[in-house]
Design a protein around this motif. Structure first.
Motif, PDB file in Angstrom:
ATOM      1  N   ALA A 144     -12.239 -15.120  10.901  1.00 34.18           N
ATOM      2  CA  ALA A 144     -12.667 -14.424   9.501  1.00 34.18           C
ATOM      3  C   ALA A 144     -13.504 -14.526   8.873  1.00 34.18           C
ATOM      4  O   ALA A 144     -14.539 -13.551   8.707  1.00 34.18           O
ATOM      5  N   THR A 145     -14.014 -15.683   9.358  1.00 29.02           N
ATOM      6  CA  THR A 145     -15.954 -15.515   8.324  1.00 29.02           C
ATOM      7  C   THR A 145     -16.983 -15.030   9.529  1.00 29.02           C
ATOM      8  O   THR A 145     -17.930 -14.119   8.925  1.00 29.02           O
ATOM      9  N   TRP A 146     -16.609 -15.296  11.187  1.00 25.26           N
ATOM     10  CA  TRP A 146     -17.527 -13.967  11.504  1.00 25.26           C
ATOM     11  C   TRP A 146     -16.907 -12.139  11.799  1.00 25.26           C
ATOM     12  O   TRP A 146     -18.009 -11.580  11.596  1.00 25.26           O
ATOM     13  N   TYR A 147     -15.383 -12.203  10.986  1.00 31.16           N
ATOM     14  CA  TYR A 147     -15.236 -10.473  10.963  1.00 31.16           C
ATOM     15  C   TYR A 147     -14.359  -9.945   9.362  1.00 31.16           C
ATOM     16  O   TYR A 147     -13.261 -11.113   9.476  1.00 31.16           O
ATOM     17  N   PRO A 148     -14.951 -10.567   8.560  1.00 28.84           N
ATOM     18  CA  PRO A 148     -14.124 -10.274   7.221  1.00 28.84           C
ATOM     19  C   PRO A 148     -13.575  -9.288   7.095  1.00 28.84           C
ATOM     20  O   PRO A 148     -12.422  -9.193   6.308  1.00 28.84           O
ATOM     21  N   ASP A 149     -13.293  -8.217   7.618  1.00 27.52           N
ATOM     22  CA  ASP A 149     -12.970  -7.425   7.962  1.00 27.52           C
ATOM     23  C   ASP A 149     -11.641  -8.046   8.780  1.00 27.52           C
ATOM     24  O   ASP A 149     -10.342  -7.071   8.754  1.00 27.52           O
ATOM     25  N   PHE A 150     -11.317  -8.443   9.177  1.00 31.17           N
ATOM     26  CA  PHE A 150      -9.497  -9.199  10.224  1.00 31.17           C
ATOM     27  C   PHE A 150      -8.982  -9.728   8.682  1.00 31.17           C
ATOM     28  O   PHE A 150      -8.884 -10.679   7.334  1.00 31.17           O
ATOM     29  N   PHE A 193     -12.437  -4.444  12.272  1.00 30.07           N
ATOM     30  CA  PHE A 193     -11.373  -4.202  12.323  1.00 30.07           C
ATOM     31  C   PHE A 193     -10.602  -3.106  11.436  1.00 30.07           C
ATOM     32  O   PHE A 193      -9.584  -2.832  11.531  1.00 30.07           O
ATOM     33  N   SER A 194     -11.634  -3.076   9.916  1.00 25.14           N
ATOM     34  CA  SER A 194     -11.818  -1.685   9.196  1.00 25.14           C
ATOM     35  C   SER A 194     -11.233  -0.654  10.047  1.00 25.14           C
ATOM     36  O   SER A 194     -10.354   0.162   9.738  1.00 25.14           O
TER      37      SER A 194
END
Length: 694
Positions: free
Chosen positions: A641-647, A688-689
Motif C-alpha cells: 500500500a505504500t508503493w501503490y497508495p490507490d490500492f 489501481f484507481s
C-alpha cells in the motif's frame, strides 16, 4: 542583457558604405544654406535701430571751413571721426584706447585709428582685423563722453556710426559661424576670437553696472546668444530636409526617423572631430549643437506623436525614442564621452511614452493573437482535407508549432528591442495569449479526432500533432525556466492533447488485446505463460506503427502499453473466478505471476518504457498470494500500500479471494491493515484507481 539594435539592424538592410561613418576627407557638411544665412543676418540687423552709414553726410560747420581751407577732396566718412583726434597727443604718441585695442587693421597709417569709411570698407571686404580698431573707437567714444565738453547730440550721432560698424562686424562673424565647416580653420579662429572678445566686453560692462550717460546702452550685445540661435536654426534646417529616397517598404514616418537619427549622429560627430578643436572651451560647442539638434528632433517627434499612428509607426517611434537614439546616437563611441555632461533627456515626455507603450502592447498582443489563430485555422484545414504531414528525419512533422513559436518570439523581441521593462510586460501578456491558444489548439484537435477517423492520413496527422507538443514544451521550458514562472495551466492543454492522441493511436491495439486477456479467466489460468506470450507477440508486431513519433513520445506511449499490460493482468486476477484452497496451488500461481511479471518488464523495458514504478506491482501481489502466515501477509499488504497508495480494500479483497484457505476472521484482519495509517503518500501515477472491482 539588452542587445542594442544598430541603425543598420533596424532598417532591415545594410546601408550603403559610409552612410553611418563620417567621411575622412574634408567633406562639406552644410548646417544651413547661404541664402538662409543672409536672411537670418538681415533679421538680426534689424534688431539694432541705428541709421545706415551715409558717405555724403555733412560734417559740422567749423570742420567744413577747415576742410575748404586745406582743400580736402572728400567730405565723406573719412572726416566723420576727425573729432576723435581733437585734443590728442601727436600722432607719434598713440592714445590709451589705441594701445588697449587691437591695432592690426591695415586701413590707415600706423599710429592712428582708421576712419569710419576705412573700417566700413574693411568690414565689407570681410577683414575681421577691423574688430580691434572698432573696439578702440567704441572706447574712445566712451572716454569722450566721460571727459565732457561734447554735446549729447554729437555723442549720439557718433555712437550711431560705431554701432552701424558693429552690425557689419556682427554679420561677418556670425555669417562665418553659421557655416563653420566651410570656413578655413584660421579664418574660423579669427571669427571666434572676435566673438570671445565681444563676450568679454559684455561681461565687463555687466560687472561695471549701468552708469549715467548720454549714450544709448549698447552692451551686452549678446552675440554668443545670437550664435546659439543660429546653431538652432541650422539644426532645424538640417533635420527638416527631405529624406533621401529609401528602399521600398518603409513608411514616411520611418524614413523621417532614419533621416533625423543619422543626421544628428553624423553632424554631431563632425562637430566633435572638426569644430571642437577650434572653438574656445567656454563656448561648449558640442553641447550647443547637441542641445539644438535634440530639441528640434524632440519637437518633431512630439508633433508626430499627437496623431493616430499606424502599428508599425508606433513601434518605430518607440524604438527610436527608447533605444536607437539614446544607445546608437547619444552613446555611440564617438559621442558618449563628449555628451556625458550634457543633459539632453528623452525625446518624448514620460506621459507620451507611457501612452505609446500602452498602444504598442495592445497592438502587439492583438497582432500575435490574430496570427496564431490564422496559423491554427490553416493547420486545421490541412487535417480535414486529409493532407499528409511532412516527414522530417523519419518523424511526422507539422509547421504549426514553429509558426506559433516564431510569432510569440517576434512579439517578445519587438518589445525587448524598445526596453527590457517593456519586454517583461509583453512576456506576461504573451504567456496569457499562448495559454489561450493552446486551449484552442486542444479543442480543434479533439474535434479532428472525433470527426475524421475515416481519413487516410488520420493516424499520421495524429502523430504529427503529438510531436508538436515537444516543440511547444521545449519553447516554454526555455522561455519560462523557473517553476514559479510556469503556470501549470499553460502545459495542461498539451498534456491533454498528447494523452488523447496516444490513446487514439493505441485504441485499435488494445481492442485486439482484450480477447487475449480474457483467456486467463476462461482457462482458469491453466496456461498463463502461453497466453501472455501471444499478447507480447501482438504488441511487438504493432510497435513499428509508432516509429514516426519523437523518441520521448514513443517512450511515453510504451509506458502506456506497459501500464495497460500490468493493469489488465491484475484485472483478470481480480475477477474472483479463481479460488485456490491449498498452499501448493497458491504457490504455483504465484510462480506463474512472477514469470509473467518478468516477461512484461523485460519486453517493455527493451522497447523504451521508463515505467520502473510498475515493476513491483505483480511480484508483490504474487508474494501476497504465496504467503500463508496472516501476519506476514499483513506486512506485505502494508508495504504494498505504500508503493501503490490507490490500492483499496476492494482490490485487496479480490486478491485474497484467491486464497480459499483463509478464515473469515483472518480475511477481516488482513483487510483491516489498510485502516491503519502507513504514511502512504498520494499516488503520483494511477494503477489501481484504473481497475474497477465488484
Amino acid at each position: 542583457m539588452l542587445k542594442t539594435m544598430t541603425l543598420q539592424g533596424f532598417t532591415g538592410q545594410q546601408p550603403a558604405p559610409g552612410v553611418l561613418d563620417l567621411p575622412r576627407s574634408p567633406q562639406k557638411l552644410p548646417f544651413t544654406s547661404e541664402a538662409e544665412s543672409e536672411a537670418s543676418m538681415s533679421e538680426a540687423s534689424s534688431e539694432d535701430l541705428v541709421p545706415p552709414l551715409e558717405a555724403d553726410e555733412a560734417p559740422d560747420r567749423d570742420e567744413e571751413e577747415a576742410a575748404k581751407k586745406k582743400k580736402k577732396k572728400s567730405k565723406g566718412l573719412a572726416n566723420m571721426f576727425s573729432v576723435f583726434t581733437k585734443g590728442r597727443k601727436k600722432k607719434s604718441q598713440p592714445s590709451s584706447a589705441e594701445t588697449e585695442g587691437d591695432s592690426e587693421s591695415q586701413s590707415g597709417p600706423a599710429g592712428r585709428l582708421p576712419t569710419v569709411e576705412e573700417l566700413k570698407a574693411d568690414l565689407e571686404h570681410g577683414r575681421l582685423e577691423a574688430a580691434g580698431p572698432l573696439l578702440a573707437l567704441e572706447r574712445e567714444l566712451q572716454a569722450a563722453m566721460a571727459a565732457g565738453g561734447m554735446n549729447e547730440e554729437e555723442l549720439l550721432r557718433r555712437q550711431s556710426k560705431v554701432e552701424a560698424l558693429y552690425v557689419l562686424l556682427r554679420d561677418q562673424v556670425l555669417g562665418l559661424l553659421r557655416r563653420p565647416l566651410e570656413v578655413a580653420p584660421e579664418r574660423l579662429r579669427q571669427a571666434l576670437a572676435v566673438l570671445a572678445e565681444q563676450e568679454r566686453e559684455d561681461r565687463a560692462a555687466a560687472a561695471a553696472g549701468p552708469a549715467p550717460s548720454a549714450l544709448a546702452a549698447t552692451r551686452p550685445r549678446r552675440w554668443l546668444q545670437l550664435w546659439r540661435r543660429g546653431v538652432a536654426q541650422a539644426a532645424k534646417e538640417r533635420l527638416d530636409q527631405r529624406p533621401a529616397a529609401a528602399a521600398e517598404g518603409r513608411t514616411e514616418a520611418e524614413r523621417a526617423f532614419l533621416h533625423m537619427g543619422r543626421t544628428v549622429k553624423e553632424d554631431l560627430e563632425a562637430v566633435v572631430e572638426r569644430l571642437k578643436p577650434l572653438f574656445p572651451a567656454e563656448f561648449a560647442v558640442v553641447a550647443a549643437y547637441a542641445e539644438s539638434y535634440h530639441e528640434h528632433f524632440a519637437a518633431q517627434l512630439a508633433d508626430l506623436a499627437q496623431f493616430e499612428l499606424s502599428e508599425r509607426d508606433t513601434y518605430v517611434l518607440l524604438v527610436w525614442v527608447q533605444n536607437l537614439y539614446p544607445n546608437d546616437v547619444i552613446n555611440s563611441p564617438k559621442l558618449a564621452g563628449e555628451l556625458q555632461g550634457v543633459r539632453l533627456g528623452s525625446l518624448l515626455s514620460p506621459k507620451q511614452i507611457r501612452l505609446l507603450e500602452a498602444t504598442f502592447l495592445s497592438n502587439q498582443v492583438a497582432s500575435v493573437k490574430e496570427l496564431m489563430a490564422r496559423a491554427l485555422e490553416l493547420e486545421s484545414q490541412r487535417w480535414t482535407q486529409d493532407v499528409a504531414p511532412q516527414r522530417l528525419d523519419g518523424r511526422c512533422h507539422s509547421e504549426l508549432a514553429i509558426d506559433v513559436i516564431q510569432i510569440i518570439s517576434q512579439g517578445q523581441a519587438k518589445a525587448e528591442s524598445i526596453t527590457l521593462d517593456l519586454g517583461a510586460q509583453m512576456k506576461h501578456m504573451l504567456l496569457v495569449e499562448l495559454a489561450a491558444f493552446l486551449k484552442s489548439y486542444q479543442r480543434a484537435f479533439d474535434e479532428f479526432l472525433e470527426r475524421s477517423k475515416q481519413l487516410r492520413n488520420y493516424r499520421a496527422n495524429v502523430i504529427a500533432n503529438i510531436n508538436n507538443c515537444l516543440s511547444f514544451r521545449m519553447f516554454v521550458d526555455q522561455k519560462w525556466q523557473t517553476p514559479q514562472d510556469l503556470p501549470s495551466h499553460l502545459l495542461s492543454p498539451l498534456e491533454e492533447l498528447k494523452s488523447r492522441g496516444v490513446d487514439t493511436l493505441l485504441q485499435s491495439l488494445f481492442g485486439v488485446l482484450k480477447p487475449l486477456f480474457k483467456r486467463f479467466t476462461q482457462t482458469r489460468w491453466a496456461a498463463p505463460a502461453q497466453t501472455l506470450e501471444e499478447i507480447i507477440s501482438v504488441v511487438g508486431e504493432r510497435l513499428p506503427e509508432f516509429s514516426e513519433l519523437q523518441d520521448c513520445f514513443r517512450e511515453e506511449l510504451m509506458e502506456v502499453v506497459h501500464l495497460h499490460l500490468v493493469k489488465e493482468y491484475i484485472v483478470r486476477l481480480s475477477k474472483r473466478r479463481l479460488v485456490l484452497k491449498t498452499a501448493e496451488q497458491q504457490q504455483q500461481l504465484a510462480g506463474h505471476i512472477l514469470a509473467d511479471a518478468e516477461l512484461i518488464q523485460r519486453f517493455c523495458t527493451q522497447n523504451g518504457s521508463p515505467a520502473t514504478w510498475l515493476h513491483r506491482a505483480l511480484p508483490m501481489l504474487a508474494e501476497i498470494i504465496r504467503l500463508q502466515d496472516p501476519s506476514a501477509i499483513k506486512i506485505e499488504v502494508a508495504t504494498f500500500a505504500t508503493w501503490y497508495p490507490d490500492f483499496s480494500k476492494g482490490h485487496l479483497s479480490a486478491v485474497l479471494a484467491i486464497k480459499g484457505n483463509l478464515s473469515s476472521s483472518e480475511f477481516r484482519a488482513i483487510r483491516s491493515i489498510l485502516d491503519i495509517h502507513t504514511g502512504a503518500r498520494e499516488p503520483s501515477k494511477s494503477l489501481f484507481s484504473l481497475i474497477k472491482v465488484g
